[in-house]
Write a protein that holds these residues in place. Structure first.
Motif, PDB file in Angstrom:
ATOM      1  N   VAL A  70      39.567 -10.850   1.059  1.00 43.88           N
ATOM      2  CA  VAL A  70      38.574 -10.206   1.825  1.00 43.88           C
ATOM      3  C   VAL A  70      38.954  -9.196   2.767  1.00 43.88           C
ATOM      4  N   VAL A  71      38.281  -8.096   3.035  1.00 43.20           N
ATOM      5  CA  VAL A  71      38.522  -6.941   3.844  1.00 43.20           C
ATOM      6  C   VAL A  71      37.290  -6.760   4.808  1.00 43.20           C
ATOM      7  N   PRO A  72      37.443  -7.066   6.072  1.00 45.53           N
ATOM      8  CA  PRO A  72      36.450  -6.672   6.961  1.00 45.53           C
ATOM      9  C   PRO A  72      36.303  -5.136   7.037  1.00 45.53           C
ATOM     10  N   ARG A  73      35.019  -4.638   7.545  1.00 45.79           N
ATOM     11  CA  ARG A  73      34.826  -3.285   7.440  1.00 45.79           C
ATOM     12  C   ARG A  73      34.139  -2.833   8.629  1.00 45.79           C
ATOM     13  N   GLY A  74      34.392  -1.922   9.676  1.00 50.21           N
ATOM     14  CA  GLY A  74      33.449  -1.689  10.683  1.00 50.21           C
ATOM     15  C   GLY A  74      32.968  -0.358  10.389  1.00 50.21           C
ATOM     16  N   GLY A  75      33.681   0.693  10.897  1.00 50.61           N
ATOM     17  CA  GLY A  75      32.901   2.183  10.692  1.00 50.61           C
ATOM     18  C   GLY A  75      33.742   2.564   9.524  1.00 50.61           C
ATOM     19  N   GLY A  76      34.976   2.103   9.136  1.00 47.65           N
ATOM     20  CA  GLY A  76      35.829   2.734   7.802  1.00 47.65           C
ATOM     21  C   GLY A  76      36.523   3.896   8.322  1.00 47.65           C
ATOM     22  N   HIS A  77      36.953   3.744   9.600  1.00 39.39           N
ATOM     23  CA  HIS A  77      37.543   5.023  10.047  1.00 39.39           C
ATOM     24  C   HIS A  77      39.132   4.958  10.121  1.00 39.39           C
ATOM     25  N   SER A  78      39.535   3.659   9.828  1.00 38.22           N
ATOM     26  CA  SER A  78      41.064   3.319   9.881  1.00 38.22           C
ATOM     27  C   SER A  78      41.928   4.544   9.291  1.00 38.22           C
ATOM     28  N   TYR A  79      42.738   5.198   9.906  1.00 36.55           N
ATOM     29  CA  TYR A  79      43.868   6.099   9.261  1.00 36.55           C
ATOM     30  C   TYR A  79      44.538   5.520   8.199  1.00 36.55           C
ATOM     31  N   ALA A  80      44.925   4.341   8.358  1.00 36.71           N
ATOM     32  CA  ALA A  80      45.772   3.573   7.341  1.00 36.71           C
ATOM     33  C   ALA A  80      44.974   3.171   5.982  1.00 36.71           C
ATOM     34  N   GLY A  81      43.694   3.288   6.106  1.00 40.28           N
ATOM     35  CA  GLY A  81      42.955   2.719   5.117  1.00 40.28           C
ATOM     36  C   GLY A  81      42.760   1.173   4.886  1.00 40.28           C
ATOM     37  N   TRP A  82      42.998   0.540   6.261  1.00 40.87           N
ATOM     38  CA  TRP A  82      42.979  -1.023   6.157  1.00 40.87           C
ATOM     39  C   TRP A  82      41.778  -1.615   5.952  1.00 40.87           C
ATOM     40  N   SER A  83      40.572  -0.762   5.770  1.00 36.53           N
ATOM     41  CA  SER A  83      39.067  -1.451   5.557  1.00 36.53           C
ATOM     42  C   SER A  83      38.697  -1.297   4.240  1.00 36.53           C
ATOM     43  N   THR A  84      39.777  -1.241   3.347  1.00 39.40           N
ATOM     44  CA  THR A  84      39.268  -1.287   1.985  1.00 39.40           C
ATOM     45  C   THR A  84      40.383  -1.774   1.138  1.00 39.40           C
ATOM     46  N   ASP A  96      31.216  -5.509   5.087  1.00 33.40           N
ATOM     47  CA  ASP A  96      30.860  -4.487   6.069  1.00 33.40           C
ATOM     48  C   ASP A  96      29.919  -4.806   7.075  1.00 33.40           C
ATOM     49  N   ALA A  97      30.632  -4.792   8.372  1.00 32.11           N
ATOM     50  CA  ALA A  97      29.992  -5.445   9.536  1.00 32.11           C
ATOM     51  C   ALA A  97      28.669  -4.389  10.169  1.00 32.11           C
ATOM     52  N   GLY A  98      28.654  -3.195   9.355  1.00 34.11           N
ATOM     53  CA  GLY A  98      27.711  -2.398   9.977  1.00 34.11           C
ATOM     54  C   GLY A  98      26.250  -2.737  10.070  1.00 34.11           C
ATOM     55  N   GLY A 109      27.123  -7.299  18.182  1.00 31.79           N
ATOM     56  CA  GLY A 109      27.218  -7.884  16.969  1.00 31.79           C
ATOM     57  C   GLY A 109      28.632  -7.335  16.402  1.00 31.79           C
ATOM     58  N   ALA A 110      29.190  -7.840  15.473  1.00 34.09           N
ATOM     59  CA  ALA A 110      30.374  -7.484  14.802  1.00 34.09           C
ATOM     60  C   ALA A 110      30.710  -6.052  14.421  1.00 34.09           C
ATOM     61  N   GLY A 111      29.355  -5.394  13.977  1.00 37.17           N
ATOM     62  CA  GLY A 111      29.638  -4.099  13.534  1.00 37.17           C
ATOM     63  C   GLY A 111      29.568  -3.059  14.479  1.00 37.17           C
ATOM     64  N   LEU A 140      35.527   5.220   2.457  1.00 37.56           N
ATOM     65  CA  LEU A 140      35.757   5.306   3.754  1.00 37.56           C
ATOM     66  C   LEU A 140      35.759   6.652   4.356  1.00 37.56           C
ATOM     67  N   PHE A 141      35.913   6.786   5.703  1.00 39.21           N
ATOM     68  CA  PHE A 141      35.961   8.147   6.150  1.00 39.21           C
ATOM     69  C   PHE A 141      36.823   9.072   5.558  1.00 39.21           C
ATOM     70  N   GLN A 142      38.127   8.536   5.184  1.00 36.10           N
ATOM     71  CA  GLN A 142      39.214   9.362   5.026  1.00 36.10           C
ATOM     72  C   GLN A 142      39.173   9.568   3.320  1.00 36.10           C
ATOM     73  N   PRO A 143      38.906  10.636   2.646  1.00 33.91           N
ATOM     74  CA  PRO A 143      38.908  10.878   1.243  1.00 33.91           C
ATOM     75  C   PRO A 143      40.067  10.272   0.522  1.00 33.91           C
TER      76      PRO A 143
HETATM   77  C1  FAD Z   1      38.406  11.639  13.181  1.00 30.97           C
HETATM   78  C2  FAD Z   1      38.800  10.244  13.705  1.00 30.97           C
HETATM   79  C3  FAD Z   1      39.434  10.569  15.091  1.00 30.97           C
HETATM   80  C4  FAD Z   1      39.653   9.175  15.485  1.00 30.97           C
HETATM   81  N1  FAD Z   1      40.087   9.517  16.964  1.00 30.97           N
HETATM   82  C5  FAD Z   1      40.679   8.300  17.597  1.00 30.97           C
HETATM   83  C6  FAD Z   1      40.684   8.312  19.085  1.00 30.97           C
HETATM   84  O1  FAD Z   1      40.405   9.081  19.790  1.00 30.97           O
HETATM   85  N2  FAD Z   1      41.436   7.353  19.400  1.00 30.97           N
HETATM   86  C7  FAD Z   1      41.704   6.092  18.781  1.00 30.97           C
HETATM   87  O2  FAD Z   1      42.063   4.830  19.595  1.00 30.97           O
HETATM   88  N3  FAD Z   1      41.296   6.010  17.450  1.00 30.97           N
HETATM   89  C8  FAD Z   1      40.949   7.030  16.833  1.00 30.97           C
HETATM   90  N4  FAD Z   1      40.716   6.969  15.590  1.00 30.97           N
HETATM   91  C9  FAD Z   1      40.947   5.790  14.733  1.00 30.97           C
HETATM   92  C10 FAD Z   1      39.678   4.956  14.688  1.00 30.97           C
HETATM   93  O3  FAD Z   1      38.812   5.091  15.730  1.00 30.97           O
HETATM   94  C11 FAD Z   1      40.198   3.528  14.842  1.00 30.97           C
HETATM   95  O4  FAD Z   1      41.118   3.253  13.427  1.00 30.97           O
HETATM   96  C12 FAD Z   1      39.164   2.334  14.878  1.00 30.97           C
HETATM   97  O5  FAD Z   1      39.849   1.153  14.932  1.00 30.97           O
HETATM   98  C13 FAD Z   1      38.179   2.448  13.657  1.00 30.97           C
HETATM   99  O6  FAD Z   1      37.370   1.570  13.775  1.00 30.97           O
HETATM  100  P1  FAD Z   1      36.383   1.151  12.360  1.00 30.97           P
HETATM  101  O7  FAD Z   1      35.497   0.290  12.959  1.00 30.97           O
HETATM  102  O8  FAD Z   1      36.002   2.433  11.725  1.00 30.97           O
HETATM  103  O9  FAD Z   1      37.737   0.355  11.780  1.00 30.97           O
HETATM  104  P2  FAD Z   1      37.520   0.181   9.989  1.00 30.97           P
HETATM  105  O10 FAD Z   1      38.415   1.335   9.393  1.00 30.97           O
HETATM  106  O11 FAD Z   1      36.330  -0.304   9.547  1.00 30.97           O
HETATM  107  O12 FAD Z   1      38.742  -1.245  10.318  1.00 30.97           O
HETATM  108  C14 FAD Z   1      39.926  -1.282  10.994  1.00 30.97           C
HETATM  109  C15 FAD Z   1      40.427  -2.420  10.773  1.00 30.97           C
HETATM  110  O13 FAD Z   1      40.166  -3.675  11.452  1.00 30.97           O
HETATM  111  C16 FAD Z   1      39.583  -4.601  10.748  1.00 30.97           C
HETATM  112  N5  FAD Z   1      37.948  -4.888  10.897  1.00 30.97           N
HETATM  113  C17 FAD Z   1      37.049  -4.016  10.837  1.00 30.97           C
HETATM  114  N6  FAD Z   1      36.105  -4.686  11.439  1.00 30.97           N
HETATM  115  C18 FAD Z   1      36.404  -6.094  11.596  1.00 30.97           C
HETATM  116  C19 FAD Z   1      35.727  -7.212  12.132  1.00 30.97           C
HETATM  117  N7  FAD Z   1      34.506  -7.164  12.397  1.00 30.97           N
HETATM  118  N8  FAD Z   1      36.620  -8.383  12.095  1.00 30.97           N
HETATM  119  C20 FAD Z   1      37.661  -8.194  12.062  1.00 30.97           C
HETATM  120  N9  FAD Z   1      38.548  -7.334  11.584  1.00 30.97           N
HETATM  121  C21 FAD Z   1      37.924  -6.298  11.443  1.00 30.97           C
HETATM  122  C22 FAD Z   1      39.548  -3.973   9.232  1.00 30.97           C
HETATM  123  O14 FAD Z   1      39.807  -4.795   8.078  1.00 30.97           O
HETATM  124  C23 FAD Z   1      40.675  -3.035   9.205  1.00 30.97           C
HETATM  125  O15 FAD Z   1      42.158  -3.619   9.120  1.00 30.97           O
HETATM  126  C24 FAD Z   1      40.258   8.268  14.798  1.00 30.97           C
HETATM  127  C25 FAD Z   1      39.924   8.030  13.605  1.00 30.97           C
HETATM  128  C26 FAD Z   1      39.225   9.048  12.868  1.00 30.97           C
HETATM  129  C27 FAD Z   1      38.932   9.027  11.487  1.00 30.97           C
END
Ligand code: FAD
Length: 131
Positions: free
Chosen positions: A90-104, A112-114, A129-131, A54-57
């Motif tokens: 099953v764990v959906p993943r978009g960008g993998g930026h979730s601070y809480a680590g929910w996408s793994t 990975d919907a990317g 698209g979902a990604g 994910l984004f977070q190490p």
């Molecule tokens: C450096 C940094 C800066 C950030 N800045 C901001 C900010 O300014 N404002 C803000 O609001 N947030 C911010 N965030 C948080 C981040 O943007 C959110 O957590 C956002 O939801 C991440 O999107 P993601 O696609 O990466 O989610 P992921 O981490 O991929 O997934 C997040 C959650 O959604 C679920 N999910 C993903 N894709 C799907 C799908 N297609 N269908 C169903 N469920 C799905 C995953 O299982 C997981 O539970 C930041 C994060 C980082 C790391």
């Protein structure tokens, strides 16, 4: 004889589902890989260290059972059926930026919907698209 794409995909899905759990030692991820048009990355594959990250190490230790990159919605359906029958989380993943680590998750099938990030204008609307 002509076959619609959905019939072909449906047949592939049925073949995958027929082999779920058939392999000794757990779900037959090889069958899943053959049953989708997208990619399936498994532990031991060269791309796995990158695919599981994910984004977070801080979540680098999470070790999914597989990371799928569905090519289209039918691939997602095949993955979900596989996971349901094999009782794999099953764990959906978009960008993998979730601070809480929910996408793994360790042991899960990450979807990975990317790879499904197309945007298309359709009449007055837009299909995203979902990604
Ligand atoms: C450096 C940094 C800066 C950030 N800045 C901001 C900010 O300014 N404002 C803000 O609001 N947030 C911010 N965030 C948080 C981040 O943007 C959110 O957590 C956002 O939801 C991440 O999107 P993601 O696609 O990466 O989610 P992921 O981490 O991929 O997934 C997040 C959650 O959604 C679920 N999910 C993903 N894709 C799907 C799908 N297609 N269908 C169903 N469920 C799905 C995953 O299982 C997981 O539970 C930041 C994060 C980082 C790391």
């Amino acid at each position: 004889m002509s076959l619609h794409r959905r019939q072909v995909l449906g047949g592939a899905a049925a073949a995958v589902l027929a082999t779920v759990g058939a392999a000794a030692g757990g779900p037959d991820y090889g069958a899943l890989a053959r049953g989708i048009d997208g990619r399936l990355v498994l532990p031991g594959d060269r791309d796995y260290p990158e695919a599981r990250r994910l984004f977070q190490p801080r979540y680098d230790a999470a070790a999914p059972a597989a990371v799928a990159y569905p090519a289209h919605a039918q691939d997602v359906a095949v993955c979900l059926d596989f996971a349901r029958r094999a009782a794999v989380p099953v764990v959906p993943r978009g960008g993998g930026h979730s601070y809480a680590g929910w996408s793994t998750r360790t042991g899960a099938l990450v979807l990975d919907a990317g790879s499904m990030a197309a945007v298309a204008v359709e009449g007055d609307g837009v299909r995203i698209g979902a990604g």
